[in-house]
Design a protein around this motif. Sequence first.
Motif, PDB file in Angstrom:
ATOM      1  N   ASP A 188       0.826  -1.212   0.000  1.00 53.96           N
ATOM      2  CA  ASP A 188       0.000   0.000   0.000  1.00 53.96           C
ATOM      3  C   ASP A 188       0.861   1.264   0.000  1.00 53.96           C
ATOM      4  O   ASP A 188       0.515   2.265  -0.638  1.00 53.96           O
ATOM      5  CB  ASP A 188      -0.922   0.011   1.225  1.00 53.96           C
ATOM      6  N   VAL A 193       2.083   1.919  -3.540  1.00 53.89           N
ATOM      7  CA  VAL A 193       0.982   2.416  -4.385  1.00 53.89           C
ATOM      8  C   VAL A 193       0.679   3.877  -4.048  1.00 53.89           C
ATOM      9  O   VAL A 193       0.504   4.710  -4.947  1.00 53.89           O
ATOM     10  CB  VAL A 193      -0.280   1.549  -4.208  1.00 53.89           C
ATOM     11  N   ALA A 194       0.652   4.183  -2.746  1.00 53.97           N
ATOM     12  CA  ALA A 194       0.339   5.556  -2.335  1.00 53.97           C
ATOM     13  C   ALA A 194       1.393   6.531  -2.854  1.00 53.97           C
ATOM     14  O   ALA A 194       1.068   7.624  -3.325  1.00 53.97           O
ATOM     15  CB  ALA A 194       0.236   5.635  -0.814  1.00 53.97           C
ATOM     16  N   GLU A 224       0.785   6.978  -6.619  1.00 52.67           N
ATOM     17  CA  GLU A 224      -0.605   7.080  -7.064  1.00 52.67           C
ATOM     18  C   GLU A 224      -0.776   8.236  -8.052  1.00 52.67           C
ATOM     19  O   GLU A 224      -0.253   9.335  -7.835  1.00 52.67           O
ATOM     20  CB  GLU A 224      -1.539   7.279  -5.870  1.00 52.67           C
ATOM     21  N   GLY A 225      -1.483   7.947  -9.127  1.00 55.51           N
ATOM     22  CA  GLY A 225      -1.706   8.958 -10.152  1.00 55.51           C
ATOM     23  C   GLY A 225      -0.599   9.034 -11.173  1.00 55.51           C
ATOM     24  O   GLY A 225      -0.714   9.727 -12.187  1.00 55.51           O
ATOM     25  N   THR A 242      -4.292   1.413  -8.073  1.00 55.01           N
ATOM     26  CA  THR A 242      -4.773   1.801  -6.741  1.00 55.01           C
ATOM     27  C   THR A 242      -4.546   0.600  -5.816  1.00 55.01           C
ATOM     28  O   THR A 242      -4.200  -0.487  -6.303  1.00 55.01           O
ATOM     29  CB  THR A 242      -6.270   2.185  -6.787  1.00 55.01           C
ATOM     30  N   GLY A 274      -8.140  -0.304 -10.143  1.00 56.02           N
ATOM     31  CA  GLY A 274      -8.040   1.139 -10.364  1.00 56.02           C
ATOM     32  C   GLY A 274      -8.823   1.574 -11.585  1.00 56.02           C
ATOM     33  O   GLY A 274      -9.230   0.733 -12.404  1.00 56.02           O
ATOM     34  N   GLY A 320     -10.003   8.951  -7.388  1.00 58.74           N
ATOM     35  CA  GLY A 320     -10.268   7.594  -7.840  1.00 58.74           C
ATOM     36  C   GLY A 320     -10.868   7.494  -9.231  1.00 58.74           C
ATOM     37  O   GLY A 320     -11.320   6.428  -9.637  1.00 58.74           O
TER      38      GLY A 320
END
Length: 206
Positions: free
Chosen positions: A91, A94-95, A98-99, A137, A143, A191
Amino acid sequence: VTKIAVLLSGNGSNLQAFLDSTLRDNIALVISNKADAFGLQRAIDANIEHCFIDPKVFENREQFDAAIAEKLNKADIDLVILAGYMRILSDEFVAEFEGRMINIHPSLLPKYPGLNTHQRAIDAGDDTHGCSVHFVTPELDAGPVILQAKVPVFEGDDADELRARIQVQEHLIYPMVAQWFCQNRLSMQDGQAYLDGNVLPDAGYA
Ligand code: GAR
């Protein structure tokens, strides 16, 4: 220029599609979690910085992912491309990306997340199968979808035939989506995926 890293575990035919595209000069780094991934050879042949990072020398997933993140950050990577990278991501990882991390998955998501997608589509008697490019995500293969390509499933197809038919499409749509990102046309907010400021529908751009 947008700097791209490709993470892979195997053959690297999608990496090759990027190397053969107009994004060739954006590919700054290739990372594999498998020493014998043919994708590493493709990076060598294309003179791209590359490395194998061995999961076995780390105590846990978080530490392994932290080592990957350090490599990506040292190389000032703007976009992370998962191309047959067969590891679950922590996690935290991913964080952090992210994006600016996208994946290609061999199914028409939300159908068939996970493994063995081709056999599952055949077993279900589907007449259409395909691939999806999506933002990554924390939930696996869940995602927001950016773009999908569909192919027919023919009677008597086996999983390898279906995989090959879909990979032709993967090699077309994945560099296309990455190109949108490099042109600052693509983003993820709350999201959802946006192209040119417009929210994309569940199945992505059509
Ligand atoms: C691709 O077909 C991709 O869709 C799939 O792995 C293959 C890698 O091929 N990805 C997944 O299954 C992700 N769960 P490649 O190494 O030749 O690019």
